[in-house]
Design a protein around this motif. Structure first.
Motif, PDB file in Angstrom:
ATOM      1  N   VAL A 217       0.849  -1.161  -0.087  1.00  0.00           N
ATOM      2  CA  VAL A 217       0.036  -0.042  -0.209  1.00  0.00           C
ATOM      3  C   VAL A 217       0.839   1.455   0.165  1.00  0.00           C
ATOM      4  O   VAL A 217       0.856   2.212  -0.815  1.00  0.00           O
ATOM      5  N   VAL A 218       1.894   1.215   0.886  1.00  0.00           N
ATOM      6  CA  VAL A 218       2.799   2.291   0.741  1.00  0.00           C
ATOM      7  C   VAL A 218       3.581   2.816  -0.606  1.00  0.00           C
ATOM      8  O   VAL A 218       3.348   3.946  -0.782  1.00  0.00           O
ATOM      9  N   ARG A 219       3.898   1.465  -1.081  1.00  0.00           N
ATOM     10  CA  ARG A 219       4.598   1.801  -2.515  1.00  0.00           C
ATOM     11  C   ARG A 219       3.610   2.364  -3.273  1.00  0.00           C
ATOM     12  O   ARG A 219       3.979   3.337  -4.313  1.00  0.00           O
ATOM     13  N   HIS A 220       2.408   1.975  -3.291  1.00  0.00           N
ATOM     14  CA  HIS A 220       1.356   2.320  -4.223  1.00  0.00           C
ATOM     15  C   HIS A 220       0.963   3.904  -4.072  1.00  0.00           C
ATOM     16  O   HIS A 220       0.551   4.521  -4.963  1.00  0.00           O
ATOM     17  N   ILE A 221       0.729   4.422  -2.877  1.00  0.00           N
ATOM     18  CA  ILE A 221       0.404   5.820  -2.797  1.00  0.00           C
ATOM     19  C   ILE A 221       1.389   6.705  -2.166  1.00  0.00           C
ATOM     20  O   ILE A 221       1.213   7.911  -2.264  1.00  0.00           O
ATOM     21  N   ALA A 222       2.362   6.340  -1.609  1.00  0.00           N
ATOM     22  CA  ALA A 222       3.431   7.492  -0.995  1.00  0.00           C
ATOM     23  C   ALA A 222       4.259   7.935  -1.948  1.00  0.00           C
ATOM     24  O   ALA A 222       4.838   7.258  -2.951  1.00  0.00           O
ATOM     25  N   ILE A 233      13.983   7.052  13.175  1.00  0.00           N
ATOM     26  CA  ILE A 233      14.125   6.714  11.705  1.00  0.00           C
ATOM     27  C   ILE A 233      15.432   6.317  11.269  1.00  0.00           C
ATOM     28  O   ILE A 233      16.080   6.851  11.685  1.00  0.00           O
ATOM     29  N   VAL A 234      15.284   5.133  10.806  1.00  0.00           N
ATOM     30  CA  VAL A 234      16.675   4.794  10.047  1.00  0.00           C
ATOM     31  C   VAL A 234      16.787   4.798   8.393  1.00  0.00           C
ATOM     32  O   VAL A 234      17.797   5.032   8.204  1.00  0.00           O
ATOM     33  N   GLU A 235      15.639   5.368   7.874  1.00  0.00           N
ATOM     34  CA  GLU A 235      15.930   5.605   6.322  1.00  0.00           C
ATOM     35  C   GLU A 235      14.631   6.384   5.925  1.00  0.00           C
ATOM     36  O   GLU A 235      13.495   6.522   6.401  1.00  0.00           O
ATOM     37  N   GLU A 236      14.893   7.425   5.061  1.00  0.00           N
ATOM     38  CA  GLU A 236      13.884   8.165   4.511  1.00  0.00           C
ATOM     39  C   GLU A 236      14.311   8.517   3.285  1.00  0.00           C
ATOM     40  O   GLU A 236      15.395   9.025   2.979  1.00  0.00           O
ATOM     41  N   GLY A 237      13.370   8.608   2.403  1.00  0.00           N
ATOM     42  CA  GLY A 237      13.554   9.081   1.080  1.00  0.00           C
ATOM     43  C   GLY A 237      12.606   9.061   0.243  1.00  0.00           C
ATOM     44  O   GLY A 237      11.375   8.550   0.429  1.00  0.00           O
ATOM     45  N   PRO A 238      12.461   9.228  -1.432  1.00  0.00           N
ATOM     46  CA  PRO A 238      11.649   9.039  -2.243  1.00  0.00           C
ATOM     47  C   PRO A 238      11.193   7.573  -2.295  1.00  0.00           C
ATOM     48  O   PRO A 238      11.991   6.705  -2.126  1.00  0.00           O
ATOM     49  N   THR A 239       9.759   7.145  -2.426  1.00  0.00           N
ATOM     50  CA  THR A 239       9.414   5.873  -2.407  1.00  0.00           C
ATOM     51  C   THR A 239      10.062   4.917  -3.218  1.00  0.00           C
ATOM     52  O   THR A 239      10.504   3.977  -3.058  1.00  0.00           O
ATOM     53  N   ALA A 240      10.186   5.502  -4.536  1.00  0.00           N
ATOM     54  CA  ALA A 240      10.892   4.489  -5.611  1.00  0.00           C
ATOM     55  C   ALA A 240      12.418   4.109  -5.220  1.00  0.00           C
ATOM     56  O   ALA A 240      12.881   3.156  -5.380  1.00  0.00           O
ATOM     57  N   GLN A 241      12.847   5.411  -4.735  1.00  0.00           N
ATOM     58  CA  GLN A 241      14.473   4.840  -4.162  1.00  0.00           C
ATOM     59  C   GLN A 241      14.564   4.109  -2.932  1.00  0.00           C
ATOM     60  O   GLN A 241      15.242   2.980  -3.061  1.00  0.00           O
ATOM     61  N   VAL A 242      13.525   4.394  -2.111  1.00  0.00           N
ATOM     62  CA  VAL A 242      13.691   3.577  -0.703  1.00  0.00           C
ATOM     63  C   VAL A 242      13.495   2.080  -1.026  1.00  0.00           C
ATOM     64  O   VAL A 242      13.949   0.788  -0.819  1.00  0.00           O
ATOM     65  N   PHE A 243      12.431   1.869  -2.053  1.00  0.00           N
ATOM     66  CA  PHE A 243      12.007   0.627  -2.466  1.00  0.00           C
ATOM     67  C   PHE A 243      13.071  -0.204  -3.702  1.00  0.00           C
ATOM     68  O   PHE A 243      13.092  -1.443  -3.517  1.00  0.00           O
ATOM     69  N   GLY A 244      13.438   0.378  -4.254  1.00  0.00           N
ATOM     70  CA  GLY A 244      14.291   0.262  -5.438  1.00  0.00           C
ATOM     71  C   GLY A 244      15.943  -0.040  -4.944  1.00  0.00           C
ATOM     72  O   GLY A 244      16.473  -0.821  -5.409  1.00  0.00           O
ATOM     73  N   ALA A 245      16.561   0.792  -4.033  1.00  0.00           N
ATOM     74  CA  ALA A 245      17.721   0.788  -3.570  1.00  0.00           C
ATOM     75  C   ALA A 245      17.908   0.927  -2.092  1.00  0.00           C
ATOM     76  O   ALA A 245      18.324   2.042  -1.842  1.00  0.00           O
ATOM     77  N   PRO A 246      17.325   0.198  -1.193  1.00  0.00           N
ATOM     78  CA  PRO A 246      17.118   0.328   0.313  1.00  0.00           C
ATOM     79  C   PRO A 246      18.828   0.523   0.572  1.00  0.00           C
ATOM     80  O   PRO A 246      19.400  -0.234   0.393  1.00  0.00           O
ATOM     81  N   ARG A 247      18.828   1.198   1.520  1.00  0.00           N
ATOM     82  CA  ARG A 247      20.221   1.669   1.989  1.00  0.00           C
ATOM     83  C   ARG A 247      20.454   1.119   3.506  1.00  0.00           C
ATOM     84  O   ARG A 247      21.630   0.614   3.721  1.00  0.00           O
ATOM     85  N   HIS A 248      19.356   0.928   4.218  1.00  0.00           N
ATOM     86  CA  HIS A 248      19.648   0.488   5.559  1.00  0.00           C
ATOM     87  C   HIS A 248      19.333  -1.082   5.709  1.00  0.00           C
ATOM     88  O   HIS A 248      18.619  -1.355   5.081  1.00  0.00           O
ATOM     89  N   PRO A 249      20.087  -1.907   6.231  1.00  0.00           N
ATOM     90  CA  PRO A 249      19.930  -3.234   6.427  1.00  0.00           C
ATOM     91  C   PRO A 249      18.466  -3.573   6.894  1.00  0.00           C
ATOM     92  O   PRO A 249      17.729  -4.557   6.583  1.00  0.00           O
ATOM     93  N   TYR A 250      17.838  -2.611   8.018  1.00  0.00           N
ATOM     94  CA  TYR A 250      16.487  -3.023   8.361  1.00  0.00           C
ATOM     95  C   TYR A 250      15.463  -2.909   7.144  1.00  0.00           C
ATOM     96  O   TYR A 250      14.669  -3.751   6.817  1.00  0.00           O
TER      97      TYR A 250
ATOM     98  N   GLY B 256      -5.577  -8.271  -8.782  1.00  0.00           N
ATOM     99  CA  GLY B 256      -5.426  -6.913  -9.244  1.00  0.00           C
ATOM    100  C   GLY B 256      -5.554  -6.004  -7.914  1.00  0.00           C
ATOM    101  O   GLY B 256      -4.906  -4.864  -8.244  1.00  0.00           O
ATOM    102  N   ALA B 257      -6.155  -6.351  -7.063  1.00  0.00           N
ATOM    103  CA  ALA B 257      -6.409  -5.713  -5.848  1.00  0.00           C
ATOM    104  C   ALA B 257      -5.491  -5.422  -5.086  1.00  0.00           C
ATOM    105  O   ALA B 257      -5.014  -4.522  -4.040  1.00  0.00           O
ATOM    106  N   VAL B 258      -4.350  -6.413  -5.184  1.00  0.00           N
ATOM    107  CA  VAL B 258      -3.263  -6.243  -4.161  1.00  0.00           C
ATOM    108  C   VAL B 258      -2.271  -5.442  -4.845  1.00  0.00           C
ATOM    109  O   VAL B 258      -1.620  -5.498  -5.939  1.00  0.00           O
ATOM    110  N   PRO B 259      -1.684  -4.226  -4.101  1.00  0.00           N
ATOM    111  CA  PRO B 259      -0.723  -3.208  -4.521  1.00  0.00           C
ATOM    112  C   PRO B 259       0.487  -4.032  -4.787  1.00  0.00           C
ATOM    113  O   PRO B 259       1.001  -4.910  -3.998  1.00  0.00           O
ATOM    114  N   ARG B 260       1.417  -3.909  -5.934  1.00  0.00           N
ATOM    115  CA  ARG B 260       2.431  -4.247  -6.320  1.00  0.00           C
ATOM    116  C   ARG B 260       3.703  -3.696  -5.552  1.00  0.00           C
ATOM    117  O   ARG B 260       3.933  -2.755  -5.534  1.00  0.00           O
ATOM    118  N   LEU B 261       4.496  -4.571  -5.093  1.00  0.00           N
ATOM    119  CA  LEU B 261       5.896  -3.975  -4.394  1.00  0.00           C
ATOM    120  C   LEU B 261       6.865  -3.098  -5.323  1.00  0.00           C
ATOM    121  O   LEU B 261       7.437  -2.286  -4.847  1.00  0.00           O
TER     122      LEU B 261
END
Lengths: 352, 328
Positions: A217-222, A233-250, B256-261
């Motif tokens: 859900v976070v990836r989808h709307i944030a 807070i251990v990491e903060e950034g643009p969603t696509a970057q945090v999900f695509g290239a996470p920098r913190h081990p957690y 389709g209802a599940v948001p993708r990572l």
């Protein structure tokens, strides 16, 4: 980047811990030195597991609970400096949506009364226009205005969450904080409410803080995401970057643990989150971190980076991250079927 | 082909109510083989948990089960209550969503696992407690000796679920039913618990029925899947086939209802409306009122029919690929 609507500077909050006899036995630092900026019109997600302090942070930001230290700037004005009266007047600009739609509506108020309450409280419209405004708000969230005379128990979870959203929108807020607003809903209903929230954010230019443990859900709307662990807070950034290239081990562990990515055999994080009463020294994640070294116990890692920041001593030296990605087994056929499904659903919605 | 460990044949569950008879499970059939995981997936009210309770013989008072439920070839519905009680915990075991409500707060974790061993395997109290500690180590509870002497409230949620799994597997059951075993847990702990269930299954050859609402969990951990909607089976397939080639419109919508990572989709597919009231279900296909592909014929119940070998869907319009040809 536009001006921040909300800014937190070094905010902290502790809760006393008492033993069975009520004697004070130290304090839990639920939120420990958090700084965040939420630009106007953006969606910031705060993610983390239970006990990380994300819900406390949301309540601190609205001054529903009092912080021990730090500044909470709303349009540049420190909420902590406001009198009770000034704060009440400010409240119309900020609203909270809770997780449990069964608990957040008063069972003794009809839908109309529940939605009209904030209208009246903040003097949004003259009494004569109340009914009409409630009807507008209900259709805004996808509910038929005729439902206004009904009671909360007559509605399903998804419909109740729509009512809670209509109520939050009534005072025409600038900021909405949603604390797990779709977590209690079934997936098909969750999709409806996620779509509704996205439409409202875009059409009304809302600033939205989404507190959630659901990374999909976070990836989808944030637009941006902040990852919390044990009050920090251990990491903060643009969603696509945090999900695509996470920098913190957690963050990496959190993303890797989401099921459905086809790497069920990836190395798992060991153990549970340590007790926040007595958190580990230095980096709080070090007791579960596969890359921890002696330094991590000695020094709190500083936030490093520009735009996309992380608090890890060794973020430059970690092996490449396993990037969060679902397996695309359905391929083109499934995408076309889903598109057709959505198309037909919309077409039938228009006819109805 | 070997005899399945569990075989359900047209199982129905009914409850008498003030408003008439409620049928939360209506003609559900599936089977699970040794060492395999079958996932039952669906949203609240689809009947997945009631099906699990019917298998275990743990339905609330008044619940009536029809059809057939065989465990290792033996018809469970023909057994006396005492005989069924003897099967529970010994040959079949269940793990629930909320471990705190399944554990007795007045006894230590070790005592509760030991009790199961005393009852079903006739071990002496000392031997049972020693075996319980051994089980704690096997489900990788750190400091098993100490944890066995802890009370449930002294354990974290993940630890409690490990205790439940230790208890469920202590007597080496042929069947383990896990009803949303990780829904109450954080995602990193969820991954640990699901990996543990997989590992135990490989070691002991236990057949697993995994009840879940999470398609991601199904994808990573199930061999076979049953998709349920409003008390009936909508689709049944090998897990890989279901994800590669879903055939029921409900499954299409759900996926389709599940948001993708990895992001991408601007908008989630949403299934409009809500699940039907089971006191007053729509005639024919129960998904029809929410189905964008529904046609007049859907007022008649479609049979669960084979679309491709081993892959069945209860939909008059399956295979859905013909719809795409029309759309194109």
């Amino acid at each position: 980047m536009s001006a921040p609507l909300l800014e937190l500077r070094d905010v902290a909050k502790g809760f006393p811990v008492r033993d069975a006899l009520g004697r004070r036995r130290g304090a839990v630092r639920a939120v420990d030195g958090v700084s965040l900026i939420v630009p106007k019109g953006s969606v910031l997600a705060i993610v983390g597991e239970s006990g990380c302090g994300k819900s406390t942070l949301g309540r601190l930001a609205l001054r529903l609970i009092e912080a021990d230290q730090g500044q909470i700037l709303f349009e540049g004005e420190d909420l902590r400096g406001l009198s009770a009266r000034a704060l009440r007047a400010r409240r119309r600009d900020m609203q909270l949506i809770f997780q449990d739609p069964f608990a957040s509506l008063d069972p003794r108020m009809t839908v109309e009364q529940a939605v009209a309450e904030p209208l009246r409280l903040h003097g949004i419209v003259p009494r004569a226009q109340e009914t009409q405004r409630v009807a507008e708000l209900l259709s805004r969230v996808g509910l038929r205005p005729e439902l206004a005379r009904r009671w909360p128990h007559e509605f399903s979870g998804g419909q109740r969450q729509r009512i809670a959203i209509a109520r939050a929108l009534a005072s025409q807020p600038k900021l909405i904080i949603g604390d797990e607003p779709v977590s209690a809903l079934d997936v098909s209903v969750q999709a409806q409410v996620v779509n509704l929230l996205q439409d409202l954010i875009r059409e009304l230019g809302l600033t939205f803080v989404l507190i959630s443990h659901d990374l999909g859900v976070v990836r989808h709307i944030a637009d941006r995401v902040a990852v919390m662990y044990l009050g920090r807070i251990v990491e903060e950034g643009p969603t696509a970057q945090v999900f695509g290239a996470p920098r913190h081990p957690y963050t990496r562990a959190l993303l890797a643990a989401v099921p459905g990515q086809g790497h069920a055999n990836a190395p798992l994080l060991e153990g549970d989150i340590p007790s926040p009463i007595n958190p580990p020294s230095g980096c709080r994640f070090r007791t579960r971190c596969p890359y921890a070294q002696a330094l991590c116990a000695e020094q709190v890692p500083p936030m490093e980076g520009a735009g996309h920041v992380a608090a890890c001593h060794f973020q430059q030296n970690l092996p490449p991250a396993l990037v969060g990605q679902d397996v695309d087994t359905g391929g083109e056929r499934l995408r076309r079927l889903q598109a057709y499904f959505t198309d037909q659903t919309q077409r039938q919605g228009e006819l109805a | 082909m070997s005899t399945p460990v569990l075989d359900l044949a047209r199982v129905t569950v009914e409850f008498p109510t003030d408003r008439g008879r409620l049928r939360p499970v209506d003609g559900v059939s599936f089977s699970v083989e040794a060492g395999k995981t079958l996932a039952v997936v669906g949203e609240s009210g689809c009947g997945k948990s009631v099906t699990a309770l019917a298998i275990m013989g743990l339905l609330p008072q008044g619940g009536e089960v029809g059809g057939g439920i065989r465990l290792g070839g033996e018809e469970l519905l023909a057994l006396t209550p005492d005989q069924r009680r003897a099967r529970r915990g010994g040959e079949m075991a269940m793990v629930f969503q909320e471990p705190m409500t399944s554990l007795n707060p007045a006894f230590t974790a070790g005592e509760q696992v030991a009790e199961a061993l005393r009852l079903h395997q006739g071990l002496s109290p000392d031997a049972a407690f020693a075996k319980a500690i051994e089980m704690f180590a096997r489900v990788r509870i750190p400091e098993p000796e100490r944890r066995a002497r802890s009370y449930p409230h002294q354990l974290s949620g993940g630890m409690r679920q490990r205790v439940m799994i230790a208890m469920a597997l202590a007597c080496r059951p042929r069947l383990l039913i896990a009803d949303e075993p990780t829904t109450a847990l954080d995602v990193t702990v969820q991954a640990q618990i699901l990996a543990l269930i997989d590992e135990m299954k490989r070691e002991t050859g236990t057949a697993v029925v995994l009840i879940t609402h999470d398609l991601g969990v199904v994808r990573d951990h199930a061999d076979d899947v049953v998709v349920m909607y409003a008390g009936r089976v909508a689709e049944r397939a090998r897990a890989a086939d279901l994800f590669a080639n879903p055939q029921h419109p409900y499954t299409i919508g759900l996926l389709g209802a599940v948001p993708r990572l990895e992001g991408g989709a601007a908008r989630l597919a949403s299934i409009e409306g809500t699940v039907p009231d089971l006191m007053n279900p729509p005639p024919g296909c129960r998904f029809a009122p929410r189905c964008p592909f529904a046609i007049a014929r859907c007022a008649e119940q479609p049979p669960l029919a084979e679309v491709t070998p081993g892959h069945q869907a209860a939909c008059w319009r399956a295979p859905l690929d013909t719809l795409l040809e029309q759309a194109a």
